[in-house]
Write an enzyme that holds these catalytic residues in place. Structure first.
Site, PDB file in Angstrom:
ATOM      1  N   ASP A  33       0.808  -1.220   0.000  1.00 26.75           N
ATOM      2  CA  ASP A  33       0.000   0.000   0.000  1.00 26.75           C
ATOM      3  C   ASP A  33       0.841   1.270   0.000  1.00 26.75           C
ATOM      4  O   ASP A  33       0.381   2.333   0.375  1.00 26.75           O
ATOM      5  CB  ASP A  33      -0.973  -0.006   1.183  1.00 26.75           C
ATOM      6  CG  ASP A  33      -0.243  -0.108   2.514  1.00 26.75           C
ATOM      7  OD1 ASP A  33       0.992  -0.286   2.507  1.00 26.75           O
ATOM      8  OD2 ASP A  33      -0.911  -0.006   3.559  1.00 26.75           O
ATOM      9  N   HIS A 238      24.778   1.416 -18.295  1.00 24.33           N
ATOM     10  CA  HIS A 238      23.676   1.806 -17.403  1.00 24.33           C
ATOM     11  C   HIS A 238      23.864   1.200 -16.010  1.00 24.33           C
ATOM     12  O   HIS A 238      22.920   0.733 -15.382  1.00 24.33           O
ATOM     13  CB  HIS A 238      22.321   1.413 -18.007  1.00 24.33           C
ATOM     14  CG  HIS A 238      21.969   2.221 -19.204  1.00 24.33           C
ATOM     15  ND1 HIS A 238      21.102   1.797 -20.182  1.00 24.33           N
ATOM     16  CD2 HIS A 238      22.384   3.448 -19.611  1.00 24.33           C
ATOM     17  CE1 HIS A 238      21.004   2.727 -21.126  1.00 24.33           C
ATOM     18  NE2 HIS A 238      21.774   3.730 -20.797  1.00 24.33           N
ATOM     19  N   ASP A 255      27.467   9.882 -13.570  1.00 25.95           N
ATOM     20  CA  ASP A 255      26.496  10.426 -14.525  1.00 25.95           C
ATOM     21  C   ASP A 255      25.238  10.670 -13.700  1.00 25.95           C
ATOM     22  O   ASP A 255      24.498   9.740 -13.393  1.00 25.95           O
ATOM     23  CB  ASP A 255      26.243   9.411 -15.652  1.00 25.95           C
ATOM     24  CG  ASP A 255      25.314   9.959 -16.737  1.00 25.95           C
ATOM     25  OD1 ASP A 255      24.652  10.995 -16.500  1.00 25.95           O
ATOM     26  OD2 ASP A 255      25.249   9.341 -17.818  1.00 25.95           O
ATOM     27  N   ASP A 266      21.761  16.978 -16.922  1.00 30.34           N
ATOM     28  CA  ASP A 266      22.327  15.660 -17.227  1.00 30.34           C
ATOM     29  C   ASP A 266      23.834  15.805 -17.371  1.00 30.34           C
ATOM     30  O   ASP A 266      24.319  16.227 -18.413  1.00 30.34           O
ATOM     31  CB  ASP A 266      21.690  15.147 -18.530  1.00 30.34           C
ATOM     32  CG  ASP A 266      22.110  13.724 -18.854  1.00 30.34           C
ATOM     33  OD1 ASP A 266      22.809  13.094 -18.038  1.00 30.34           O
ATOM     34  OD2 ASP A 266      21.748  13.241 -19.948  1.00 30.34           O
ATOM     35  N   HIS A 345      27.762   4.133 -28.102  1.00 32.94           N
ATOM     36  CA  HIS A 345      26.475   4.857 -28.004  1.00 32.94           C
ATOM     37  C   HIS A 345      26.498   6.186 -28.742  1.00 32.94           C
ATOM     38  O   HIS A 345      27.556   6.714 -29.060  1.00 32.94           O
ATOM     39  CB  HIS A 345      26.080   5.057 -26.534  1.00 32.94           C
ATOM     40  CG  HIS A 345      27.075   5.846 -25.721  1.00 32.94           C
ATOM     41  ND1 HIS A 345      27.212   7.206 -25.820  1.00 32.94           N
ATOM     42  CD2 HIS A 345      27.981   5.457 -24.786  1.00 32.94           C
ATOM     43  CE1 HIS A 345      28.146   7.624 -24.978  1.00 32.94           C
ATOM     44  NE2 HIS A 345      28.639   6.584 -24.354  1.00 32.94           N
ATOM     45  N   HIS A 349      21.770  14.085 -27.242  1.00 30.91           N
ATOM     46  CA  HIS A 349      20.316  13.970 -27.105  1.00 30.91           C
ATOM     47  C   HIS A 349      19.737  15.297 -26.645  1.00 30.91           C
ATOM     48  O   HIS A 349      20.441  16.141 -26.111  1.00 30.91           O
ATOM     49  CB  HIS A 349      19.926  12.818 -26.174  1.00 30.91           C
ATOM     50  CG  HIS A 349      20.433  12.938 -24.763  1.00 30.91           C
ATOM     51  ND1 HIS A 349      19.806  13.703 -23.816  1.00 30.91           N
ATOM     52  CD2 HIS A 349      21.512  12.391 -24.140  1.00 30.91           C
ATOM     53  CE1 HIS A 349      20.460  13.602 -22.661  1.00 30.91           C
ATOM     54  NE2 HIS A 349      21.510  12.826 -22.843  1.00 30.91           N
ATOM     55  N   HIS A 356      15.983  12.603 -21.574  1.00 27.67           N
ATOM     56  CA  HIS A 356      16.112  12.385 -23.018  1.00 27.67           C
ATOM     57  C   HIS A 356      14.840  12.979 -23.595  1.00 27.67           C
ATOM     58  O   HIS A 356      13.826  12.299 -23.707  1.00 27.67           O
ATOM     59  CB  HIS A 356      16.240  10.901 -23.365  1.00 27.67           C
ATOM     60  CG  HIS A 356      17.467  10.276 -22.762  1.00 27.67           C
ATOM     61  ND1 HIS A 356      17.564   8.936 -22.474  1.00 27.67           N
ATOM     62  CD2 HIS A 356      18.654  10.820 -22.391  1.00 27.67           C
ATOM     63  CE1 HIS A 356      18.761   8.692 -21.939  1.00 27.67           C
ATOM     64  NE2 HIS A 356      19.433   9.817 -21.883  1.00 27.67           N
ATOM     65  N   GLU A 380      27.763  13.921 -24.995  1.00 30.88           N
ATOM     66  CA  GLU A 380      28.418  12.994 -24.065  1.00 30.88           C
ATOM     67  C   GLU A 380      29.176  11.860 -24.748  1.00 30.88           C
ATOM     68  O   GLU A 380      28.783  10.705 -24.646  1.00 30.88           O
ATOM     69  CB  GLU A 380      27.384  12.409 -23.098  1.00 30.88           C
ATOM     70  CG  GLU A 380      26.154  11.796 -23.759  1.00 30.88           C
ATOM     71  CD  GLU A 380      25.230  11.111 -22.745  1.00 30.88           C
ATOM     72  OE1 GLU A 380      25.747  10.549 -21.764  1.00 30.88           O
ATOM     73  OE2 GLU A 380      24.010  11.137 -22.950  1.00 30.88           O
ATOM     74  N   TYR A 384      35.334   3.418 -23.774  1.00 29.94           N
ATOM     75  CA  TYR A 384      35.266   2.334 -22.793  1.00 29.94           C
ATOM     76  C   TYR A 384      36.204   1.191 -23.143  1.00 29.94           C
ATOM     77  O   TYR A 384      36.202   0.711 -24.282  1.00 29.94           O
ATOM     78  CB  TYR A 384      33.829   1.804 -22.702  1.00 29.94           C
ATOM     79  CG  TYR A 384      32.815   2.921 -22.562  1.00 29.94           C
ATOM     80  CD1 TYR A 384      32.533   3.468 -21.314  1.00 29.94           C
ATOM     81  CD2 TYR A 384      32.177   3.454 -23.682  1.00 29.94           C
ATOM     82  CE1 TYR A 384      31.632   4.519 -21.182  1.00 29.94           C
ATOM     83  CE2 TYR A 384      31.277   4.506 -23.562  1.00 29.94           C
ATOM     84  CZ  TYR A 384      31.006   5.032 -22.318  1.00 29.94           C
ATOM     85  OH  TYR A 384      30.129   6.081 -22.205  1.00 29.94           O
ATOM     86  N   ARG A 402      33.608   9.090 -19.713  1.00 33.10           N
ATOM     87  CA  ARG A 402      32.538   9.794 -20.427  1.00 33.10           C
ATOM     88  C   ARG A 402      32.469  11.198 -19.851  1.00 33.10           C
ATOM     89  O   ARG A 402      32.635  11.372 -18.634  1.00 33.10           O
ATOM     90  CB  ARG A 402      31.190   9.078 -20.284  1.00 33.10           C
ATOM     91  CG  ARG A 402      30.057   9.756 -21.051  1.00 33.10           C
ATOM     92  CD  ARG A 402      28.796   8.904 -21.198  1.00 33.10           C
ATOM     93  NE  ARG A 402      28.113   8.641 -19.960  1.00 33.10           N
ATOM     94  CZ  ARG A 402      28.088   7.463 -19.338  1.00 33.10           C
ATOM     95  NH1 ARG A 402      28.712   6.419 -19.877  1.00 33.10           N
ATOM     96  NH2 ARG A 402      27.442   7.311 -18.206  1.00 33.10           N
ATOM     97  N   GLU A 404      30.107  14.750 -20.094  1.00 32.06           N
ATOM     98  CA  GLU A 404      28.820  15.225 -20.616  1.00 32.06           C
ATOM     99  C   GLU A 404      28.494  16.624 -20.115  1.00 32.06           C
ATOM    100  O   GLU A 404      28.529  16.892 -18.919  1.00 32.06           O
ATOM    101  CB  GLU A 404      27.706  14.269 -20.175  1.00 32.06           C
ATOM    102  CG  GLU A 404      26.320  14.715 -20.590  1.00 32.06           C
ATOM    103  CD  GLU A 404      25.251  13.669 -20.286  1.00 32.06           C
ATOM    104  OE1 GLU A 404      25.393  12.949 -19.287  1.00 32.06           O
ATOM    105  OE2 GLU A 404      24.294  13.584 -21.070  1.00 32.06           O
TER     106      GLU A 404
END
Ligand SMILES: [Mn+2]
Length: 442
Positions: A33, A238, A255, A266, A345, A349, A356, A380, A384, A402, A404
């Site tokens: 609940d 991710h 990130d 972002d 990737h 974006h 996004h 970004e 890797y 990375r 960004e």
């Protein structure tokens, strides 16, 4: 509130005739609940600024006459004792500048009356099935009795979300200021994280620190699931476990971005756990940084996200050729798609109410959308070298980078909204050496 009226008018101006339905988000059960914290549907928020669940915005246009209505859940006094105070309907009507406010409970009587004045129904055609089925049910009944009653019934259900997405793509002044506010929260959080993180600390505690600061000064928290990754975890794009120990000599990647009044930031930064880049870490960090800076440098009206992405990739490949990771020319590497082993990737974006943001990258003729002043994008590029990756060069294994930033497209070029967040090797090393105390409690 004027801006919401103006947006609704603009949306209505895109249709000849019809009735538009935009539902709010609903509360979602977390367990038994208890519910997840509520986040309003972005399209609904964009058109109303109204943050209540279980609501439905209805806009209509027939014979040049426009109406703006909303259905809201009316709380009774018992409910108010348990959850929250309701807002009375007159206040909603006045604040949101609506033609009419209805109680959600009257929906089944009111909606058919509205539908029978229209030929076209506009909605998120691929969204909420329950709403779609409900409306189809009403229309079916209207169709059955139309001959004897002599009214209309809708004959077309049309997707409206791309029209809203196109509007959302160009940010007005208030929207940009909210993104800037979200970024200022992110900046403080990233600075604090660089100061706090170190060997023996846990990713989890760094994530908690970030999220604490994302809620400072009225921030609503993280705009998306934070990635706080040490060492080889960087190479899981991710990564969301955020629960491992940070180890001396490794890089770490964060990130994470704050949300403010519905608007996202972002931001990604990569830095050494111990605060000092090793020579090998410098090598690959410099390649990613140059790639990102070159890509950002070309942002101006008329350019496409494809162009920006391609620039990031070609400069990255140049850097990797210099490090002897690739042989041949940039063109050879692009041709052979080898870069996808290390940078799989897209680089760009849209950014806005959604991290996004929903504007398509291609128009209806499959042409890439051209950048225009007022658009906000994230850039970004990432590089890797997974520990277990069969292509990863031995000496760089377990490293990843990375970087960004969030960029506003302006009339003559662009503005880097995330500029104050350390990004050069020197600035990062300085930020890592800071004392955490003043950064958290100013
Ligand atoms: Mn991003």
């Amino acid at each position: 509130m004027e801006r919401f009226v103006e947006r609704r008018k603009r949306l209505l101006s895109t249709i000849e005739e019809g009735i538009i339905f935009i539902p709010s988000e609903e509360l979602k059960i977390r367990s038994n609940d208890t519910q997840y914290p509520f986040r309003q549907n972005s399209n609904f928020l964009y058109l109303t600024g109204f943050t209540e669940p279980n609501s439905l915005l209805v806009l209509s246009k027939a014979k040049g006459l426009e109406a703006m209505m909303i259905f809201v859940h009316k709380r009774d006094s018992i409910e108010e004792m348990w959850t929250a105070k309701g807002i009375d309907q007159d206040t909603i009507k006045e604040n949101l500048r609506l033609t009419e406010v209805y109680d959600t409970e009257t929906m089944d009587e009111v909606v058919p009356e509205l539908l029978k004045k229209h030929c076209n129904v506009y909605l998120d055609l691929y969204g909420d099935d329950a709403l779609m089925n409900k409306l189809r049910g009403h229309c079916r009944k209207l169709k059955r009795v139309r001959k004897t009653k002599g009214h209309k019934y809708p004959q077309a259900f049309i997707d409206i979300v791309d029209e809203i997405a196109k509007m959302r793509a160009i940010k007005d002044g208030t929207e940009v200021s909210r993104i800037k506010k979200a970024i200022s929260l992110s900046k403080r959080a990233h600075l604090a994280a660089m100061a706090y993180a170190g060997p023996g600390r846990n990713e989890h505690d760094v994530a908690a620190l970030l999220e604490f600061l994302f809620k400072a000064e009225g921030g609503s928290g993280p705009a998306y699931a934070s990635v706080v990754a040490g060492g080889d975890n960087i190479n899981t794009l991710h990564y969301s476990e955020n629960d491992k120990l940070l180890i001396d000599g490794q890089l770490m990647l964060i990130d994470a971005g704050a949300e403010f009044d519905g608007y996202a930031s972002d931001v990604t930064r990569t830095f050494p756990v111990n605060g000092k880049f090793s020579d090998l870490q410098r090598d690959i960090y410099s390649v990613a940084l140059k790639s990102q800076e070159s890509a950002i440098a070309m942002i101006r009206p008329g350019v496409t996200l494809h162009d920006v992405h391609n620039k990031a990739m070609s400069v990255m490949i140049e850097g990797l050729i210099e490090l002897d990771i690739f042989g041949g020319t940039v063109e050879d590497v692009i041709e052979s798609k080898q870069i996808l082993h290390f940078s799989p990737h897209r680089t760009c974006h849209w950014l806005g109410l959604d991290v996004h943001d929903v504007n398509p990258h291609l128009d209806h003729f499959d042409n890439p959308v051209l950048l225009e002043p007022g658009m906000v994008i994230a850039v970004e590029p990432g590089l890797y070298f997974p520990k277990s990756g069969k292509y990863s060069p031995t000496k760089y294994r377990g490293m990843g980078v990375r970087i960004e930033d969030n960029i506003l497209v302006t009339k003559d070029g662009h503005k880097i909204l995330t500029k104050g967040i350390p990004k050069t090797i020197d600035d990062i090393e300085r930020a890592c050496a800071e004392e955490i105390q003043e950064l958290v409690i100013p």
